[in-house]
Write a protein that holds these residues in place. Structure first.
Motif, short mmCIF file in Angstrom:
data_model
loop_
_atom_site.label_atom_id
_atom_site.label_comp_id
_atom_site.label_asym_id
_atom_site.label_seq_id
_atom_site.Cartn_x
_atom_site.Cartn_y
_atom_site.Cartn_z
N THR A 1 11.68 -22.08 -19.49
CA THR A 1 12.83 -21.87 -18.59
C THR A 1 14.06 -22.60 -19.12
O THR A 1 15.16 -22.05 -19.13
N ALA A 2 13.87 -23.84 -19.60
CA ALA A 2 14.98 -24.60 -20.15
C ALA A 2 15.57 -23.90 -21.37
O ALA A 2 16.80 -23.87 -21.55
N GLN A 3 14.72 -23.31 -22.19
CA GLN A 3 15.19 -22.58 -23.37
C GLN A 3 16.07 -21.40 -22.96
O GLN A 3 17.16 -21.22 -23.50
N ILE A 4 15.61 -20.64 -22.01
CA ILE A 4 16.32 -19.44 -21.59
C ILE A 4 17.69 -19.78 -21.01
O ILE A 4 18.69 -19.15 -21.33
N PHE A 5 17.74 -20.81 -20.18
CA PHE A 5 18.98 -21.16 -19.48
C PHE A 5 19.77 -22.27 -20.17
O PHE A 5 20.77 -22.74 -19.63
N LYS A 6 19.28 -22.70 -21.35
CA LYS A 6 19.96 -23.74 -22.14
C LYS A 6 20.19 -25.02 -21.32
O LYS A 6 21.27 -25.61 -21.31
N ILE A 7 19.12 -25.44 -20.63
CA ILE A 7 19.16 -26.69 -19.87
C ILE A 7 18.52 -27.76 -20.75
O ILE A 7 17.38 -27.60 -21.20
N LYS A 8 19.24 -28.83 -21.00
CA LYS A 8 18.86 -29.84 -21.99
C LYS A 8 17.53 -30.51 -21.68
O LYS A 8 16.70 -30.71 -22.55
N HIS A 9 17.31 -30.88 -20.44
CA HIS A 9 16.11 -31.63 -20.06
C HIS A 9 15.23 -30.78 -19.15
O HIS A 9 15.67 -30.33 -18.09
N THR A 10 13.98 -30.62 -19.54
CA THR A 10 13.05 -29.86 -18.70
C THR A 10 12.81 -30.58 -17.38
O THR A 10 12.52 -29.94 -16.38
N SER A 11 12.98 -31.90 -17.40
CA SER A 11 12.77 -32.67 -16.17
C SER A 11 13.77 -32.28 -15.09
O SER A 11 13.50 -32.42 -13.90
N THR A 12 14.93 -31.77 -15.49
CA THR A 12 15.94 -31.32 -14.52
C THR A 12 15.35 -30.21 -13.66
O THR A 12 15.45 -30.24 -12.43
N ILE A 13 14.72 -29.25 -14.31
CA ILE A 13 14.14 -28.11 -13.58
C ILE A 13 12.97 -28.59 -12.72
O ILE A 13 12.82 -28.17 -11.57
N GLU B 1 29.84 -35.76 -20.06
CA GLU B 1 29.24 -36.00 -18.75
C GLU B 1 28.08 -35.03 -18.56
O GLU B 1 28.00 -34.01 -19.23
N ASN B 2 27.20 -35.38 -17.67
CA ASN B 2 26.07 -34.50 -17.40
C ASN B 2 26.57 -33.22 -16.74
O ASN B 2 27.43 -33.26 -15.87
N PRO B 3 26.01 -32.09 -17.15
CA PRO B 3 26.44 -30.83 -16.52
C PRO B 3 26.02 -30.79 -15.06
O PRO B 3 25.01 -31.36 -14.68
N THR B 4 26.82 -30.12 -14.26
CA THR B 4 26.46 -29.93 -12.85
C THR B 4 26.18 -28.46 -12.64
O THR B 4 26.82 -27.60 -13.25
N TYR B 5 25.21 -28.20 -11.78
CA TYR B 5 24.78 -26.84 -11.53
C TYR B 5 24.95 -26.53 -10.06
O TYR B 5 24.70 -27.39 -9.21
N THR B 6 25.35 -25.31 -9.77
CA THR B 6 25.51 -24.91 -8.37
C THR B 6 24.13 -24.70 -7.75
O THR B 6 23.13 -24.48 -8.45
N GLU B 7 24.11 -24.75 -6.44
CA GLU B 7 22.86 -24.53 -5.71
C GLU B 7 22.32 -23.12 -5.99
O GLU B 7 21.12 -22.94 -6.17
N GLU B 8 23.21 -22.16 -6.07
CA GLU B 8 22.80 -20.78 -6.35
C GLU B 8 22.15 -20.66 -7.72
O GLU B 8 21.14 -19.98 -7.89
N PHE B 9 22.73 -21.35 -8.72
CA PHE B 9 22.17 -21.32 -10.07
C PHE B 9 20.77 -21.94 -10.08
O PHE B 9 19.85 -21.40 -10.69
N LYS B 10 20.62 -23.06 -9.40
CA LYS B 10 19.32 -23.72 -9.33
C LYS B 10 18.27 -22.79 -8.72
O LYS B 10 17.16 -22.67 -9.23
N HIS B 11 18.64 -22.14 -7.62
CA HIS B 11 17.72 -21.20 -6.97
C HIS B 11 17.36 -20.05 -7.91
O HIS B 11 16.21 -19.65 -7.99
N TYR B 12 18.37 -19.55 -8.62
CA TYR B 12 18.14 -18.44 -9.54
C TYR B 12 17.17 -18.85 -10.65
O TYR B 12 16.24 -18.11 -10.98
N VAL B 13 17.39 -20.03 -11.22
CA VAL B 13 16.54 -20.52 -12.31
C VAL B 13 15.09 -20.65 -11.82
O VAL B 13 14.15 -20.20 -12.49
N LEU B 14 14.90 -21.28 -10.66
CA LEU B 14 13.55 -21.47 -10.14
C LEU B 14 12.88 -20.15 -9.78
O LEU B 14 11.68 -19.96 -10.02
N LYS B 15 13.65 -19.24 -9.22
CA LYS B 15 13.11 -17.92 -8.88
C LYS B 15 12.71 -17.17 -10.15
O LYS B 15 11.63 -16.59 -10.21
N TYR B 16 13.56 -17.22 -11.16
CA TYR B 16 13.28 -16.56 -12.42
C TYR B 16 12.03 -17.14 -13.06
O TYR B 16 11.18 -16.42 -13.56
N ARG B 17 11.91 -18.46 -13.02
CA ARG B 17 10.73 -19.15 -13.58
C ARG B 17 9.46 -18.68 -12.89
O ARG B 17 8.46 -18.37 -13.53
#
Length: 171
Positions: free
Chosen positions: A82-94, A56-72
């Motif tokens: 950013t996808a490489q660092i956080f091991k997110i399969k699709h860059t389109s997700t970010i 199934e597709n991974p689900t991410y918490t709201e806090e994680f999403k905020h952290y990823v975008l802030k870090y980016r």
């Protein structure tokens, strides 16, 4: 969406590394060029593991999403980096997360928020993208109204410009 085996994806990626082109590989293995490119990029940036099938597709918490975008943003990184660092399969997700924040603010990442849609957008987003005769008639009426309104506004603008020219001549 058609599922492809890990072995096939890996085989295609390895051949691409040997120098074969997307078009050739897509034709040879009867897959889309887009898939070939995506698998290759995912493999290149995230490693072999990413080609394995997920239940199934991974689900991410709201806090994680905020952290990823802030870090980016703080590190001025691309979506790929950013996808490489956080091991997110699709860059389109970010990118989708960023778009939501841009449109709706930081509360936009909350899954419970419903976005407003244009009436036409709502009709076109139906699963089959087929319109009923009633919907077509409704859209035709709306188009006719908008055309008339546009014509009215053009004439009004012309009248105002004509009036302004006459007052300039008198002065």
């Amino acid at each position: 969406m058609k599922k492809y085996s890990y072995e096939l994806k890996l085989k295609i990626v390895k051949e691409k590394e040997e120098g074969y082109g997307d078009r050739y590989l897509a034709k040879k293995y009867k897959v889309s060029r887009t898939s070939v490119k995506a698998w290759y990029n995912q493999y290149r940036y995230l490693g072999e593991e990413v080609l394995k099938e997920y239940k199934e597709n991974p689900t991410y918490t709201e806090e994680f999403k905020h952290y990823v975008l802030k870090y980016r943003q703080e590190n001025n990184l691309s979506y790929i980096q950013t996808a490489q660092i956080f091991k997110i399969k699709h860059t389109s997700t970010i990118r989708k997360w960023q778009d939501k924040i841009n449109r709706l603010g930081y509360t936009g990442l909350n899954e419970t928020i419903t976005e407003e849609k244009n009436p036409g957008e709502e009709i076109m987003s139906k699963k089959k993208n087929k319109l009923t005769q009633e919907e077509i008639e409704k859209l035709k009426e709306e188009l006719e109204y908008l055309r008339a309104e546009n014509l009215y506004l053009k004439k009004l603008k012309a009248l105002i410009q004509g009036k302004n020219q006459k007052t300039e001549k008198k002065q």
